[in-house]
Design a protein around this motif. Structure first.
Motif, mmCIF file in Angstrom:
data_model
loop_
_atom_site.group_PDB
_atom_site.id
_atom_site.type_symbol
_atom_site.label_atom_id
_atom_site.label_comp_id
_atom_site.label_asym_id
_atom_site.label_seq_id
_atom_site.Cartn_x
_atom_site.Cartn_y
_atom_site.Cartn_z
ATOM 1 N N VAL A 1 7.109 28.228 56.382
ATOM 2 C CA VAL A 1 6.825 26.904 55.071
ATOM 3 C C VAL A 1 6.944 25.800 55.867
ATOM 4 O O VAL A 1 6.136 24.726 55.525
ATOM 5 N N GLU A 2 7.807 25.589 56.851
ATOM 6 C CA GLU A 2 8.086 24.017 57.441
ATOM 7 C C GLU A 2 6.865 23.643 58.156
ATOM 8 O O GLU A 2 6.382 22.462 58.079
ATOM 9 N N VAL A 3 5.998 24.672 58.708
ATOM 10 C CA VAL A 3 4.915 24.335 59.491
ATOM 11 C C VAL A 3 3.548 24.637 58.670
ATOM 12 O O VAL A 3 2.447 24.299 59.215
ATOM 13 N N GLN A 4 3.761 24.903 57.341
ATOM 14 C CA GLN A 4 2.669 25.044 56.478
ATOM 15 C C GLN A 4 1.480 26.045 57.059
ATOM 16 O O GLN A 4 0.504 25.530 56.894
ATOM 17 N N LEU B 1 0.477 37.138 54.101
ATOM 18 C CA LEU B 1 1.718 37.065 54.714
ATOM 19 C C LEU B 1 2.947 36.725 53.685
ATOM 20 O O LEU B 1 3.984 37.083 53.802
ATOM 21 N N PHE B 2 2.471 35.811 52.626
ATOM 22 C CA PHE B 2 3.658 35.243 51.842
ATOM 23 C C PHE B 2 4.040 36.227 50.867
ATOM 24 O O PHE B 2 5.288 36.328 50.546
ATOM 25 N N GLU B 3 3.019 37.072 50.381
ATOM 26 C CA GLU B 3 3.473 38.102 49.493
ATOM 27 C C GLU B 3 4.289 39.245 50.465
ATOM 28 O O GLU B 3 5.255 39.699 49.713
ATOM 29 N N GLU B 4 3.996 39.372 51.566
ATOM 30 C CA GLU B 4 4.768 40.436 52.491
ATOM 31 C C GLU B 4 6.154 39.704 52.540
ATOM 32 O O GLU B 4 7.132 40.323 52.518
ATOM 33 N N PHE B 5 6.258 38.438 52.965
ATOM 34 C CA PHE B 5 7.537 37.558 52.823
ATOM 35 C C PHE B 5 7.997 37.930 51.525
ATOM 36 O O PHE B 5 9.689 38.292 51.698
ATOM 37 N N ALA C 1 6.530 26.734 49.363
ATOM 38 C CA ALA C 1 5.560 27.638 50.067
ATOM 39 C C ALA C 1 4.034 27.464 49.369
ATOM 40 O O ALA C 1 4.046 27.218 48.378
ATOM 41 N N PRO C 2 3.287 27.706 50.227
ATOM 42 C CA PRO C 2 1.795 27.354 49.562
ATOM 43 C C PRO C 2 1.342 28.718 48.570
ATOM 44 O O PRO C 2 0.313 28.455 47.867
ATOM 45 N N HIS C 3 1.884 29.639 48.583
ATOM 46 C CA HIS C 3 1.525 30.728 47.775
ATOM 47 C C HIS C 3 2.512 31.409 46.571
ATOM 48 O O HIS C 3 3.520 31.860 47.448
ATOM 49 N N LYS C 4 2.325 31.320 45.694
ATOM 50 C CA LYS C 4 3.290 32.041 44.547
ATOM 51 C C LYS C 4 4.689 31.690 44.617
ATOM 52 O O LYS C 4 5.390 32.526 44.650
ATOM 53 N N PRO C 5 5.070 30.175 44.808
ATOM 54 C CA PRO C 5 6.493 30.015 44.794
ATOM 55 C C PRO C 5 7.160 30.290 43.561
ATOM 56 O O PRO C 5 8.248 30.767 43.775
#
Length: 123
Positions: free
Chosen positions: A15-18, A24-28, A54-58
């Motif tokens: 998230v910090e480096v965007q 990937l974020f769904e897997e996280f 996060a850029p996806h579904k926070p």
């Protein structure tokens, strides 16, 4: 396999480096939700804070992890963690669960002296 406690650090880093895409974020999110029972309250706070940026579904993640975090609000969380949670959930004010609002209010009322000391000492 990644130890559950390391999941929050990995999410924070991405998230910090965007960087990273939706998959990937769904897997996280999936791995984080599976690891919830093994995570400390501090790790839960780190995840909520990171996913809120996060850029996806926070919002979806925050709403799912909330019930795990809210019971810990009046367990003497440090001021920095309470602040991180307030910032994370404030991004979606219409979707903040009542449990969060009441838990945060209770935490602030019960720990007013301790939190004031922490905030004063940090300045």
């Amino acid at each position: 396999s990644l130890p559950p406690a390391d999941v929050s650090d990995l999410v924070v880093s991405y998230v910090e480096v965007q960087c990273g895409g939706r998959v990937l974020f769904e897997e996280f999110s999936r791995r984080s939700l599976q690891a919830l029972p093994q995570l400390s309250t501090s790790d839960l706070v780190k995840l909520a804070s990171a996913f809120s940026r996060a850029p996806h579904k926070p919002k979806a993640f925050l709403m799912e992890v909330g019930p795990e975090i809210f019971p810990h609000l009046n367990n003497g969380l440090p001021a920095a963690e309470l602040t991180a949670l307030a910032e994370a959930y404030s991004r979606w004010p219409r979707h903040i669960p009542a449990a969060f609002i009441f838990g945060m209010a209770d935490a602030l009322i019960e720990d007013e002296g301790r939190l004031a000391g922490e905030m004063t000492g940090a300045q």
